[in-house]
Structure formats: structure tokens, C-alpha cells
Scaffold this motif. Structure first.
Motif, PDB file in Angstrom:
ATOM      1  N   GLU A 132       0.823  -1.210   0.000  1.00 26.22           N
ATOM      2  CA  GLU A 132       0.000   0.000   0.000  1.00 26.22           C
ATOM      3  C   GLU A 132       0.860   1.264   0.000  1.00 26.22           C
ATOM      4  O   GLU A 132       0.453   2.307  -0.530  1.00 26.22           O
ATOM      5  N   LEU A 133       2.040   1.175   0.590  1.00 20.53           N
ATOM      6  CA  LEU A 133       2.957   2.316   0.617  1.00 20.53           C
ATOM      7  C   LEU A 133       3.852   2.340  -0.620  1.00 20.53           C
ATOM      8  O   LEU A 133       4.753   3.182  -0.712  1.00 20.53           O
ATOM      9  N   GLN A 134       3.604   1.407  -1.556  1.00 18.28           N
ATOM     10  CA  GLN A 134       4.352   1.303  -2.798  1.00 18.28           C
ATOM     11  C   GLN A 134       5.842   1.065  -2.544  1.00 18.28           C
ATOM     12  O   GLN A 134       6.705   1.627  -3.217  1.00 18.28           O
ATOM     13  N   MET A 135       6.115   0.245  -1.541  1.00 18.72           N
ATOM     14  CA  MET A 135       7.485  -0.156  -1.231  1.00 18.72           C
ATOM     15  C   MET A 135       7.680  -1.576  -1.745  1.00 18.72           C
ATOM     16  O   MET A 135       6.836  -2.445  -1.522  1.00 18.72           O
ATOM     17  N   GLN A 136       8.770  -1.805  -2.422  1.00 17.54           N
ATOM     18  CA  GLN A 136       9.016  -3.110  -3.010  1.00 17.54           C
ATOM     19  C   GLN A 136       9.336  -4.144  -1.928  1.00 17.54           C
ATOM     20  O   GLN A 136      10.250  -3.966  -1.137  1.00 17.54           O
ATOM     21  N   GLN A 137       8.544  -5.178  -1.895  1.00 17.55           N
ATOM     22  CA  GLN A 137       8.766  -6.279  -0.962  1.00 17.55           C
ATOM     23  C   GLN A 137       8.149  -7.528  -1.556  1.00 17.55           C
ATOM     24  O   GLN A 137       6.929  -7.645  -1.653  1.00 17.55           O
ATOM     25  N   GLY A 138       8.980  -8.461  -1.961  1.00 18.77           N
ATOM     26  CA  GLY A 138       8.490  -9.698  -2.535  1.00 18.77           C
ATOM     27  C   GLY A 138       8.167 -10.709  -1.453  1.00 18.77           C
ATOM     28  O   GLY A 138       7.342 -10.472  -0.575  1.00 18.77           O
ATOM     29  N   THR A 139       8.829 -11.821  -1.506  1.00 17.59           N
ATOM     30  CA  THR A 139       8.644 -12.865  -0.501  1.00 17.59           C
ATOM     31  C   THR A 139       9.220 -12.428   0.839  1.00 17.59           C
ATOM     32  O   THR A 139      10.337 -11.913   0.911  1.00 17.59           O
ATOM     33  N   VAL A 140       8.448 -12.620   1.895  1.00 11.87           N
ATOM     34  CA  VAL A 140       8.928 -12.316   3.241  1.00 11.87           C
ATOM     35  C   VAL A 140       9.648 -13.548   3.775  1.00 11.87           C
ATOM     36  O   VAL A 140       9.059 -14.621   3.898  1.00 11.87           O
ATOM     37  N   HIS A 141      10.903 -13.397   4.083  1.00 14.45           N
ATOM     38  CA  HIS A 141      11.716 -14.514   4.562  1.00 14.45           C
ATOM     39  C   HIS A 141      11.648 -14.592   6.089  1.00 14.45           C
ATOM     40  O   HIS A 141      11.927 -13.610   6.782  1.00 14.45           O
ATOM     41  N   ILE A 142      11.284 -15.777   6.593  1.00  9.03           N
ATOM     42  CA  ILE A 142      11.217 -16.018   8.032  1.00  9.03           C
ATOM     43  C   ILE A 142      12.192 -17.138   8.371  1.00  9.03           C
ATOM     44  O   ILE A 142      12.186 -18.193   7.741  1.00  9.03           O
ATOM     45  N   TRP A 143      13.022 -16.900   9.375  1.00 11.26           N
ATOM     46  CA  TRP A 143      14.041 -17.869   9.775  1.00 11.26           C
ATOM     47  C   TRP A 143      13.613 -18.596  11.043  1.00 11.26           C
ATOM     48  O   TRP A 143      13.072 -17.984  11.970  1.00 11.26           O
ATOM     49  N   GLY A 144      13.861 -19.903  11.066  1.00  8.92           N
ATOM     50  CA  GLY A 144      13.567 -20.724  12.236  1.00  8.92           C
ATOM     51  C   GLY A 144      14.710 -21.693  12.490  1.00  8.92           C
ATOM     52  O   GLY A 144      15.490 -21.984  11.585  1.00  8.92           O
ATOM     53  N   ASP A 145      14.800 -22.195  13.715  1.00  9.53           N
ATOM     54  CA  ASP A 145      15.925 -23.080  14.051  1.00  9.53           C
ATOM     55  C   ASP A 145      15.498 -24.510  14.356  1.00  9.53           C
ATOM     56  O   ASP A 145      16.221 -25.248  15.022  1.00  9.53           O
ATOM     57  N   ASN A 146      14.312 -24.903  13.868  1.00  9.92           N
ATOM     58  CA  ASN A 146      13.840 -26.259  14.099  1.00  9.92           C
ATOM     59  C   ASN A 146      13.663 -26.975  12.761  1.00  9.92           C
ATOM     60  O   ASN A 146      12.800 -26.609  11.959  1.00  9.92           O
ATOM     61  N   GLN A 147      14.481 -27.998  12.536  1.00  7.83           N
ATOM     62  CA  GLN A 147      14.459 -28.711  11.263  1.00  7.83           C
ATOM     63  C   GLN A 147      13.150 -29.465  11.043  1.00  7.83           C
ATOM     64  O   GLN A 147      12.656 -29.562   9.916  1.00  7.83           O
ATOM     65  N   SER A 148      12.577 -30.011  12.121  1.00  6.58           N
ATOM     66  CA  SER A 148      11.323 -30.769  11.987  1.00  6.58           C
ATOM     67  C   SER A 148      10.187 -29.872  11.516  1.00  6.58           C
ATOM     68  O   SER A 148       9.402 -30.244  10.631  1.00  6.58           O
ATOM     69  N   ALA A 149      10.083 -28.684  12.109  1.00 10.75           N
ATOM     70  CA  ALA A 149       9.036 -27.746  11.694  1.00 10.75           C
ATOM     71  C   ALA A 149       9.246 -27.324  10.248  1.00 10.75           C
ATOM     72  O   ALA A 149       8.281 -27.171   9.485  1.00 10.75           O
ATOM     73  N   LEU A 150      10.495 -27.148   9.859  1.00 10.71           N
ATOM     74  CA  LEU A 150      10.805 -26.762   8.484  1.00 10.71           C
ATOM     75  C   LEU A 150      10.351 -27.838   7.505  1.00 10.71           C
ATOM     76  O   LEU A 150       9.770 -27.537   6.458  1.00 10.71           O
ATOM     77  N   CYS A 151      10.562 -29.104   7.868  1.00 11.83           N
ATOM     78  CA  CYS A 151      10.138 -30.212   6.998  1.00 11.83           C
ATOM     79  C   CYS A 151       8.622 -30.269   6.867  1.00 11.83           C
ATOM     80  O   CYS A 151       8.089 -30.495   5.779  1.00 11.83           O
ATOM     81  N   VAL A 152       7.908 -30.063   7.977  1.00 12.94           N
ATOM     82  CA  VAL A 152       6.443 -30.098   7.943  1.00 12.94           C
ATOM     83  C   VAL A 152       5.902 -28.955   7.093  1.00 12.94           C
ATOM     84  O   VAL A 152       4.921 -29.109   6.359  1.00 12.94           O
ATOM     85  N   LEU A 153       6.548 -27.787   7.177  1.00 11.47           N
ATOM     86  CA  LEU A 153       6.094 -26.639   6.402  1.00 11.47           C
ATOM     87  C   LEU A 153       6.307 -26.840   4.906  1.00 11.47           C
ATOM     88  O   LEU A 153       5.501 -26.385   4.093  1.00 11.47           O
ATOM     89  N   LYS A 154       7.377 -27.527   4.536  1.00  7.24           N
ATOM     90  CA  LYS A 154       7.705 -27.686   3.121  1.00  7.24           C
ATOM     91  C   LYS A 154       7.157 -28.966   2.508  1.00  7.24           C
ATOM     92  O   LYS A 154       6.968 -29.044   1.292  1.00  7.24           O
ATOM     93  N   ASP A 155       6.901 -29.983   3.342  1.00  7.84           N
ATOM     94  CA  ASP A 155       6.434 -31.273   2.833  1.00  7.84           C
ATOM     95  C   ASP A 155       4.925 -31.370   2.996  1.00  7.84           C
ATOM     96  O   ASP A 155       4.417 -31.383   4.122  1.00  7.84           O
ATOM     97  N   PRO A 156       4.159 -31.448   1.910  1.00  8.34           N
ATOM     98  CA  PRO A 156       2.699 -31.511   2.011  1.00  8.34           C
ATOM     99  C   PRO A 156       2.168 -32.834   2.529  1.00  8.34           C
ATOM    100  O   PRO A 156       0.984 -32.980   2.778  1.00  8.34           O
ATOM    101  N   ILE A 157       3.046 -33.826   2.703  1.00 12.51           N
ATOM    102  CA  ILE A 157       2.600 -35.137   3.174  1.00 12.51           C
ATOM    103  C   ILE A 157       2.364 -35.079   4.684  1.00 12.51           C
ATOM    104  O   ILE A 157       3.255 -34.741   5.447  1.00 12.51           O
ATOM    105  N   SER A 158       1.182 -35.425   5.112  1.00 10.32           N
ATOM    106  CA  SER A 158       0.869 -35.422   6.542  1.00 10.32           C
ATOM    107  C   SER A 158       1.371 -36.710   7.175  1.00 10.32           C
ATOM    108  O   SER A 158       1.636 -37.700   6.511  1.00 10.32           O
ATOM    109  N   SER A 159       1.493 -36.659   8.513  1.00  8.56           N
ATOM    110  CA  SER A 159       1.947 -37.836   9.244  1.00  8.56           C
ATOM    111  C   SER A 159       1.232 -37.883  10.576  1.00  8.56           C
ATOM    112  O   SER A 159       0.577 -36.930  10.989  1.00  8.56           O
TER     113      SER A 159
END
Length: 228
Positions: free
Chosen positions: A141-168
């Protein structure tokens, strides 16, 4: 004692607001103390005294933006698993930096009890995602360029669940509302990437840390000493 505790805790953010303009480094400490408004003890009063001493010693600290720092919006999300000894709820912490300084942060108990560190981190990522998407919309809305918002986390398991669409079986009990993070990642609005715990800026918003770690993360948030 209750009235004194209430007045002093409420005055701590105000004191910082006038001296530094911000208090991201105190979010966790004040959040912890705020849980004992109804029945503070001597131990809590001692902890509050330490907070006020810290406020006095950092009265000239403030946020610094610009320079050679990252000009984009970057987020960090973390959780303190089962950090509340009474309810066993985890703590969600997140901070967003823009041009090297913190522009938004949060430290609060999660609404439900997490059954694993992965679930706690997943819920923290969801909270950070909501904030990141709001900022993304604001910048558009402020006409500032911002594409993908990058969020960093330190848990590999959560990262896998977020990227892998397969449920378990391990992730089925996570509430459906938190799966919108995965959807937003697929849409390209967000990205969730791994970062070492040693570089996790938001660590000081979810748990108590050593002094050197606290000072390092405080500096990474863009808080510097502006004393004359």
C-alpha cells in the motif's frame, strides 16, 4: 504489594518509551512478570527491581536503521517449549527487522499446549507469518518493493512439515489454522528457512539466556547505545 507491582510493571514500558522509544529486549521479561499481577511475591519484586535497573543502565539505547544492513523485511520465529511450569504452554517469540532494525516483535504464551517442540515451533511460525503478511500488505500500500517475506527458524522438523505436504501421525494433531503458513509458502508470499540457534535473534524473546548471548541478539535487533 499488588498495587505497587502493577504500577511499576506498567511504568517500565513507559519509561523505556521516553528514553529509547522501544523495548524489544524487555518483551520476555515484562511478559513473564505480567503473569503475576494478581499475586506477586517478593521473588517477583526482586525480578522487577532487576528489570528497572536494566532500564536505567540502557536508557540511551535505541534502534539504528540503515547503513550496510539488509534493506528488506526479514523475520525470525522461535518458541520456548513448555516454558510455563503451571500450564506447560510454550512461548512464541518473533521479531521482524527492516533495514537492520526491529520494527515488530512479540513474546507471548501459546493458546494451546504443544505436544512436541516441532508443534511449538510450527505455531510460532504461524504467529510470525500473520505478522509478516500484514507488513507485506502494508508495504504494498505504501508502494514499497517487498516480494517474498523470509522467516528464519531453528527447528528442522518444523521446516520439513512446512515444506512437505505429506501429513503424518506426528503432525495430524496440529490445529488446521496453522496450516495456512504452508499455503502462503506455496503461493510465494512467505519462505521459511533454517538458521542456527546461535544466530537466532528472537531467542531472547522466548527464554532467559546468558549475558553474552543476550547482548549479541540485542545488537542484531539493531539496538545500539546512543549515549552522548
Amino acid at each position: 504489594m499488588f498495587l505497587l507491582f502493577y504500577l511499576v510493571v506498567c511504568s517500565a514500558p513507559v519509561a523505556c518509551a521516553f528514553t529509547t522509544g522501544t523495548i524489544p529486549d524487555l518483551a520476555h521479561a515484562l511478559g513473564m512478570l505480567a503473569r503475576f499481577f494478581q499475586a506477586p511475591t517478593i521473588l517477583h519484586m526482586d525480578a522487577l527491581t532487576s528489570v528497572m535497573r536494566y532500564v536505567e543502565s540502557t536508557q540511551y539505547f535505541g534502534l539504528e536503521f540503515g547503513g550496510v544492513k539488509d534493506p528488506c523485511l526479514v523475520g525470525y520465529a522461535d518458541s520456548g517449549y513448555s516454558s510455563d511450569p503451571d500450564t506447560r504452554r510454550s512461548t512464541t517469540g518473533y521479531v521482524f527487522l527492516y533495514n537492520g532494525g526491529a520494527v515488530s516483535w512479540g513474546s507471548r504464551l501459546q493458546q494451546t499446549v504443544a505436544m512436541s517442540t516441532m508443534e511449538a515451533e510450527y505455531m510460532a511460525a504461524a504467529a510470525a507469518a500473520k505478522e509478516g503478511l500484514w507488513f507485506r500488505k502494508l508495504m504494498e500500500e505504501l508502494q514499497m518493493q517487498q516480494g517474498t517475506v523470509h522467516i528464519w527458524g531453528d527447528n528442522q522438523s518444523a521446516l520439513c512439515v512446512l515444506k512437505d505436504p505429506i501429513s503424518s501421525a506426528r503432525s495430524k494433531h496440529i490445529d488446521t489454522m496453522h496450516h495456512f503458513v504452508r499455503e502462503r509458502i506455496e503461493m510465494g508470499h512467505l519462505s521459511y528457512q533454517y538458521i542456527s540457534t546461535a544466530d537466532m535473534v528472537v531467542d531472547i524473546l522466548t527464554k532467559s539466556t546468558r549475558i553474552k548471548v543476550f547482548q549479541k541478539m540485542r545488537n542484531l535487533m539493531g539496538l545500539v547505545d546512543w549515549s552522548p
